[in-house]
Motif scaffolding. Structure first.
Motif, PDB file in Angstrom:
ATOM      1  N   LEU A  52      18.552  -6.391  46.039  1.00 40.94           N
ATOM      2  CA  LEU A  52      18.372  -7.728  45.485  1.00 40.94           C
ATOM      3  C   LEU A  52      17.533  -7.609  44.226  1.00 40.94           C
ATOM      4  N   ASP A  53      18.093  -8.035  43.108  1.00 40.00           N
ATOM      5  CA  ASP A  53      17.412  -7.984  41.821  1.00 40.00           C
ATOM      6  C   ASP A  53      17.083  -9.412  41.392  1.00 40.00           C
ATOM      7  N   VAL A  54      15.804  -9.666  41.155  1.00 42.08           N
ATOM      8  CA  VAL A  54      15.342 -11.011  40.791  1.00 42.08           C
ATOM      9  C   VAL A  54      14.649 -10.952  39.438  1.00 42.08           C
ATOM     10  N   ALA A  55      15.109 -11.772  38.508  1.00 46.42           N
ATOM     11  CA  ALA A  55      14.463 -11.912  37.199  1.00 46.42           C
ATOM     12  C   ALA A  55      13.977 -13.352  37.073  1.00 46.42           C
ATOM     13  N   PHE A  56      12.703 -13.529  36.796  1.00 45.80           N
ATOM     14  CA  PHE A  56      12.120 -14.861  36.707  1.00 45.80           C
ATOM     15  C   PHE A  56      12.200 -15.400  35.275  1.00 45.80           C
ATOM     16  N   THR A  57      12.573 -16.666  35.162  1.00 46.89           N
ATOM     17  CA  THR A  57      12.420 -17.397  33.915  1.00 46.89           C
ATOM     18  C   THR A  57      11.365 -18.473  34.160  1.00 46.89           C
ATOM     19  N   ASP A  58      11.156 -19.350  33.202  1.00 49.64           N
ATOM     20  CA  ASP A  58      10.123 -20.386  33.365  1.00 49.64           C
ATOM     21  C   ASP A  58      10.413 -21.317  34.536  1.00 49.64           C
ATOM     22  N   ASP A  59      11.685 -21.571  34.832  1.00 47.03           N
ATOM     23  CA  ASP A  59      11.984 -22.554  35.867  1.00 47.03           C
ATOM     24  C   ASP A  59      13.070 -22.118  36.841  1.00 47.03           C
ATOM     25  N   ALA A  60      13.404 -20.833  36.853  1.00 47.54           N
ATOM     26  CA  ALA A  60      14.468 -20.373  37.744  1.00 47.54           C
ATOM     27  C   ALA A  60      14.290 -18.902  38.078  1.00 47.54           C
ATOM     28  N   ALA A  61      14.948 -18.501  39.164  1.00 48.50           N
ATOM     29  CA  ALA A  61      15.058 -17.085  39.519  1.00 48.50           C
ATOM     30  C   ALA A  61      16.519 -16.693  39.350  1.00 48.50           C
ATOM     31  N   ILE A  62      16.786 -15.765  38.456  1.00 48.54           N
ATOM     32  CA  ILE A  62      18.141 -15.263  38.228  1.00 48.54           C
ATOM     33  C   ILE A  62      18.327 -14.069  39.154  1.00 48.54           C
ATOM     34  N   CYS A  63      19.195 -14.233  40.147  1.00 50.03           N
ATOM     35  CA  CYS A  63      19.290 -13.254  41.224  1.00 50.03           C
ATOM     36  C   CYS A  63      20.650 -12.561  41.231  1.00 50.03           C
ATOM     37  N   GLN A  64      20.622 -11.284  41.529  1.00 50.39           N
ATOM     38  CA  GLN A  64      21.839 -10.491  41.629  1.00 50.39           C
ATOM     39  C   GLN A  64      21.740  -9.596  42.856  1.00 50.39           C
ATOM     40  N   ALA A  65      22.816  -9.561  43.635  1.00 55.99           N
ATOM     41  CA  ALA A  65      22.906  -8.643  44.767  1.00 55.99           C
ATOM     42  C   ALA A  65      23.853  -7.525  44.384  1.00 55.99           C
ATOM     43  N   GLU A  66      23.351  -6.292  44.440  1.00 52.91           N
ATOM     44  CA  GLU A  66      24.154  -5.114  44.127  1.00 52.91           C
ATOM     45  C   GLU A  66      24.561  -4.479  45.454  1.00 52.91           C
ATOM     46  N   ILE A  67      25.830  -4.622  45.826  1.00 55.20           N
ATOM     47  CA  ILE A  67      26.314  -4.271  47.153  1.00 55.20           C
ATOM     48  C   ILE A  67      27.066  -2.942  47.102  1.00 55.20           C
ATOM     49  N   ASP A  68      26.593  -1.980  47.875  1.00 57.34           N
ATOM     50  CA  ASP A  68      27.239  -0.665  47.936  1.00 57.34           C
ATOM     51  C   ASP A  68      28.434  -0.701  48.880  1.00 57.34           C
ATOM     52  N   ASP A  69      29.447  -1.454  48.535  1.00 57.81           N
ATOM     53  CA  ASP A  69      30.622  -1.512  49.398  1.00 57.81           C
ATOM     54  C   ASP A  69      31.755  -2.134  48.607  1.00 57.81           C
ATOM     55  N   ASN A  70      32.913  -2.273  49.237  1.00 56.58           N
ATOM     56  CA  ASN A  70      34.033  -2.884  48.532  1.00 56.58           C
ATOM     57  C   ASN A  70      34.035  -4.390  48.714  1.00 56.58           C
ATOM     58  N   ASP A  71      34.953  -5.062  48.085  1.00 58.85           N
ATOM     59  CA  ASP A  71      34.992  -6.515  48.073  1.00 58.85           C
ATOM     60  C   ASP A  71      35.240  -7.133  49.447  1.00 58.85           C
ATOM     61  N   ASN A  72      35.718  -6.337  50.410  1.00 56.37           N
ATOM     62  CA  ASN A  72      36.032  -6.900  51.726  1.00 56.37           C
ATOM     63  C   ASN A  72      34.804  -7.453  52.430  1.00 56.37           C
ATOM     64  N   THR A  73      33.600  -6.978  52.068  1.00 61.25           N
ATOM     65  CA  THR A  73      32.395  -7.419  52.765  1.00 61.25           C
ATOM     66  C   THR A  73      31.734  -8.623  52.111  1.00 61.25           C
ATOM     67  N   VAL A  74      32.157  -8.968  50.911  1.00 62.22           N
ATOM     68  CA  VAL A  74      31.421  -9.951  50.128  1.00 62.22           C
ATOM     69  C   VAL A  74      31.359 -11.309  50.800  1.00 62.22           C
ATOM     70  N   ALA A  75      32.473 -11.787  51.326  1.00 60.72           N
ATOM     71  CA  ALA A  75      32.494 -13.108  51.938  1.00 60.72           C
ATOM     72  C   ALA A  75      31.522 -13.194  53.108  1.00 60.72           C
ATOM     73  N   ASP A  76      31.400 -12.116  53.890  1.00 63.84           N
ATOM     74  CA  ASP A  76      30.509 -12.114  55.041  1.00 63.84           C
ATOM     75  C   ASP A  76      29.036 -12.040  54.644  1.00 63.84           C
ATOM     76  N   LEU A  77      28.755 -11.473  53.485  1.00 63.20           N
ATOM     77  CA  LEU A  77      27.369 -11.230  53.098  1.00 63.20           C
ATOM     78  C   LEU A  77      26.762 -12.338  52.243  1.00 63.20           C
ATOM     79  N   ARG A  78      27.566 -13.196  51.654  1.00 68.36           N
ATOM     80  CA  ARG A  78      27.032 -14.163  50.707  1.00 68.36           C
ATOM     81  C   ARG A  78      25.968 -15.069  51.345  1.00 68.36           C
ATOM     82  N   ALA A  79      26.241 -15.646  52.497  1.00 66.74           N
ATOM     83  CA  ALA A  79      25.274 -16.566  53.121  1.00 66.74           C
ATOM     84  C   ALA A  79      23.993 -15.851  53.545  1.00 66.74           C
ATOM     85  N   PRO A  80      24.075 -14.710  54.269  1.00 65.42           N
ATOM     86  CA  PRO A  80      22.812 -14.032  54.634  1.00 65.42           C
ATOM     87  C   PRO A  80      22.022 -13.516  53.441  1.00 65.42           C
TER      88      PRO A  80
END
Length: 307
Positions: A52-80
């Protein structure tokens, strides 16, 4: 690698330095890493290494999840993953209801004025919070962090970026007591950590919070685990679930802060501390946060104390 993106708006007065301090306790940066704009944290989620990569701005957190897997897992992982971000950014508990409750309180109102907007920063998951509570109990912070680092290196997995990911129960369950005791864990700590991991891995203990948000069932289930007592449960509710009404009356630092606040010569006992905290229900978690902060000792905010 798959990337997911979020932009989380941050409330006015958001204390990003508190979040960064909480996640940078390990100076060796094995599983958490500071960046020029924020932080990176490695976790395992459903067996998948994620940073989980978080970059702070003045009023927001710009977040990116770097997932070591293929696209098949993405739908299951988005909510958690979104939930994990809310945890590590301290966005689960709104501090304002407690601030309003205690606005005219002669003892706590001055503490709130000193630390406006104080929040509870959490571990990424309940399992991480529980294992940290067990690992760090009754030892000093530097040794606790060293044990945690060892634990991550033994049971976690490395993300493609090189950052280590905090382990899940299934990974920890593969360890032996000797694996941990050979790395300076006490036998009692090792046995409790492994007992917890194996119960979760086998499905005998669920750490999922029910849709109602009621923590009573989870509390009772955890208390039934040998080696886990009321303090560990309350700490896990606070750092793992973001529960707003944890009573940390068994915490040494809370009792020391209350002694200081009341101007007394000795720490109040647990029974008296529990009774005193009860007046701030259902916002006892934030009362504890301000008591911790009042000691002006960062390690007290981060280190489990005792059962």
């Amino acid at each position: 690698m798959t990337l997911l993106h979020w932009t989380l708006p941050l409330p006015a007065g958001y204390r990003r330095d508190d979040v960064i301090a909480f996640h940078s306790r390990d100076t060796e940066a094995v599983a958490e890493q500071l960046t020029p704009t924020g932080l990176r944290k490695g976790i395992l989620l459903q067996g998948v290494p994620v940073v989980l990569d978080v970059a702070f701005t003045d009023d927001a957190a710009i977040c990116q999840a770097e997932i070591d897997d293929n696209d098949n897992t993405v739908a299951d992982l988005r909510a958690p993953l979104h939930g994990a971000l809310l945890n590590i950014l301290g966005l689960r508990i709104d501090p304002q209801p407690f601030a309003q409750l205690a606005a005219s309180d002669p003892l706590l109102a001055p503490l709130i004025r000193v630390n406006p907007g104080l929040r509870i920063v959490q571990s990424a998951s309940p399992f991480e919070a529980l294992t940290w509570a067990i690992i760090g109990q009754q030892i000093n912070l530097s040794f606790a962090i060293s044990l945690r680092r060892t634990f991550i290196l033994q049971a976690g997995r490395r993300h493609g970026s090189g950052l280590w990911c905090y382990p899940e129960a299934r990974d920890v369950a593969q360890l032996s007591v000797e694996d941990l005791t050979s790395r300076k864990f006490s036998r009692a700590k090792a046995e409790t950590v492994l007992r917890l991991a194996r119960l979760v891995d086998e499905g005998a203990l669920s750490l999922e919070l029910p849709a109602s948000g009621d923590v009573a069932a989870i509390s009772q289930a955890l208390l039934a685990v040998k080696g886990i007592g009321p303090w560990t449960v309350n700490y896990a509710l606070l750092r793992g679930y973001g529960y707003a009404d944890c009573s940390l009356h068994g915490d040494v630092a809370i009792r020391a802060a209350l002694q200081k606040l009341l101007g007394e010569e000795s720490k109040p006992d647990m029974a008296r501390t529990e009774q005193w905290l009860r007046q701030y229900a259902p916002h006892r978690t934030m009362a504890a946060a301000h008591l911790w902060a009042s000691l002006h000792a960062p390690e007290k905010n981060n280190s489990p104390e005792r059962e």
